[in-house]
Motif scaffolding. Structure first.
Motif, short mmCIF file in Angstrom:
data_model
loop_
_atom_site.label_atom_id
_atom_site.label_comp_id
_atom_site.label_asym_id
_atom_site.label_seq_id
_atom_site.Cartn_x
_atom_site.Cartn_y
_atom_site.Cartn_z
N ILE A 1 0.90 -1.30 0.04
CA ILE A 1 -0.09 -0.16 -0.01
C ILE A 1 0.66 1.24 0.13
CG2 ILE A 1 -1.93 1.40 1.09
CD1 ILE A 1 -2.34 -1.22 2.83
N ASP A 2 0.82 1.99 -1.21
CA ASP A 2 1.49 3.08 -1.09
C ASP A 2 0.74 4.15 -2.16
OD1 ASP A 2 3.51 5.21 -1.96
OD2 ASP A 2 4.79 4.04 -0.86
N ASP A 3 0.85 5.33 -2.03
CA ASP A 3 0.10 6.39 -2.86
C ASP A 3 1.25 6.85 -4.01
OD1 ASP A 3 1.56 7.70 -0.66
OD2 ASP A 3 0.97 9.54 -1.39
N ASN A 4 2.16 6.44 -4.14
CA ASN A 4 3.36 6.59 -5.28
C ASN A 4 3.15 5.72 -6.16
OD1 ASN A 4 5.80 6.71 -6.80
ND2 ASN A 4 6.65 7.64 -5.30
N VAL A 5 2.44 6.04 -7.33
CA VAL A 5 2.19 4.84 -8.29
C VAL A 5 3.57 4.38 -9.06
CG1 VAL A 5 -0.16 5.70 -8.67
CG2 VAL A 5 1.41 6.78 -9.98
N GLU A 6 4.50 5.39 -9.04
CA GLU A 6 5.52 4.81 -9.65
C GLU A 6 6.40 3.98 -8.97
OE1 GLU A 6 5.09 8.27 -9.40
OE2 GLU A 6 4.56 8.99 -11.31
N LEU A 7 6.46 4.11 -7.60
CA LEU A 7 7.00 3.15 -6.91
C LEU A 7 6.14 1.81 -6.86
CD1 LEU A 7 8.89 2.46 -4.36
CD2 LEU A 7 7.21 3.25 -2.87
N LEU A 8 4.77 1.92 -6.82
CA LEU A 8 4.09 0.61 -6.91
C LEU A 8 4.27 -0.05 -8.34
CD1 LEU A 8 0.56 1.71 -5.64
CD2 LEU A 8 2.38 0.26 -4.49
N VAL B 1 -0.74 -4.69 -5.26
CA VAL B 1 -0.63 -3.39 -4.96
C VAL B 1 -1.68 -2.32 -4.91
CG1 VAL B 1 1.81 -3.44 -5.79
CG2 VAL B 1 0.16 -2.67 -7.27
N PHE B 2 -1.65 -1.67 -4.05
CA PHE B 2 -2.84 -0.43 -3.80
C PHE B 2 -2.42 0.81 -3.51
CE2 PHE B 2 -4.39 -4.92 -2.79
CZ PHE B 2 -5.42 -4.83 -3.54
N ASN B 3 -3.03 1.88 -4.00
CA ASN B 3 -2.77 3.18 -3.63
C ASN B 3 -3.58 3.73 -2.59
OD1 ASN B 3 -4.48 3.70 -5.21
ND2 ASN B 3 -3.47 4.98 -6.88
N ARG B 4 -4.59 2.98 -2.11
CA ARG B 4 -5.55 3.48 -1.10
C ARG B 4 -5.85 2.57 -0.04
NH1 ARG B 4 -10.47 4.15 -2.63
NH2 ARG B 4 -11.03 5.37 -1.02
N VAL B 5 -5.74 2.78 1.16
CA VAL B 5 -5.97 1.90 2.20
C VAL B 5 -7.34 1.11 2.03
CG1 VAL B 5 -6.24 1.39 4.68
CG2 VAL B 5 -4.45 2.76 4.04
N PRO B 6 -8.41 1.81 1.76
CA PRO B 6 -9.91 1.12 1.82
C PRO B 6 -9.75 -0.01 0.67
CG PRO B 6 -9.97 3.25 2.00
CD PRO B 6 -8.60 3.21 1.70
N ASP B 7 -9.01 0.27 -0.55
CA ASP B 7 -9.09 -0.79 -1.41
C ASP B 7 -8.16 -2.17 -0.92
OD1 ASP B 7 -10.46 0.99 -3.20
OD2 ASP B 7 -8.77 1.57 -4.20
N ALA B 8 -7.25 -1.76 -0.48
CA ALA B 8 -6.20 -3.02 0.05
C ALA B 8 -7.13 -3.41 1.18
CB ALA B 8 -5.05 -2.42 0.74
N PHE C 1 7.08 1.57 6.23
CA PHE C 1 8.21 2.20 5.50
C PHE C 1 7.59 3.34 5.20
CE2 PHE C 1 5.82 0.43 1.91
CZ PHE C 1 5.89 1.37 1.07
N THR C 2 8.58 4.33 4.89
CA THR C 2 8.37 5.80 4.44
C THR C 2 9.28 6.54 3.73
OG1 THR C 2 7.40 8.11 5.12
CG2 THR C 2 8.98 7.13 6.31
N GLY C 3 9.04 7.28 2.65
CA GLY C 3 10.10 8.06 1.74
C GLY C 3 9.98 9.18 1.66
#
Length: 91
Positions: free
Chosen positions: A15-22, A40-47, A89-91
């Motif tokens: 789960i990450d909002d960075n689509v490039e990282l995903l 892979v998901f960019n939103r918690v609710p979807d995951a 993780f965080t970046g």
């Protein structure tokens, strides 16, 4: 380096909002025989919706997400008992 033999590939959820990282994570782990293609998901609710019907071996969760706190998301993944291991993780 020798290649390990795994009876079943490990399942991974990210789960990450960075689509490039995903995209990079998906490409990397798809090429690794010890892992099933990652979810892979960019939103918690979807995951969390996915985890209602699936278990994963490892969940990688960004701590800083715009739609839900990563810490809160981690707690919800743990409450669902949907992952054997949760890595923040965080970046």
């Amino acid at each position: 380096m020798s290649q390990a033999n795994f009876a079943m590939p490990l399942s991974l959820l990210v789960i990450d909002d960075n689509v490039e990282l995903l995209a990079v994570v998906r490409r990397y782990f798809t090429q690794r025989p010890e892992f099933a293609p990652p979810q892979v998901f960019n939103r918690v609710p979807d995951a969390l919706a996915y985890l209602q019907g699936h278990r994963v071996d490892v969940a990688l969760v960004d701590l800083h997400l715009p739609d839900d706190s990563g810490v809160r998301g981690i707690r919800r993944v743990v409450e669902l008992a949907a992952a054997d291991h949760v890595i923040a993780f965080t970046g």
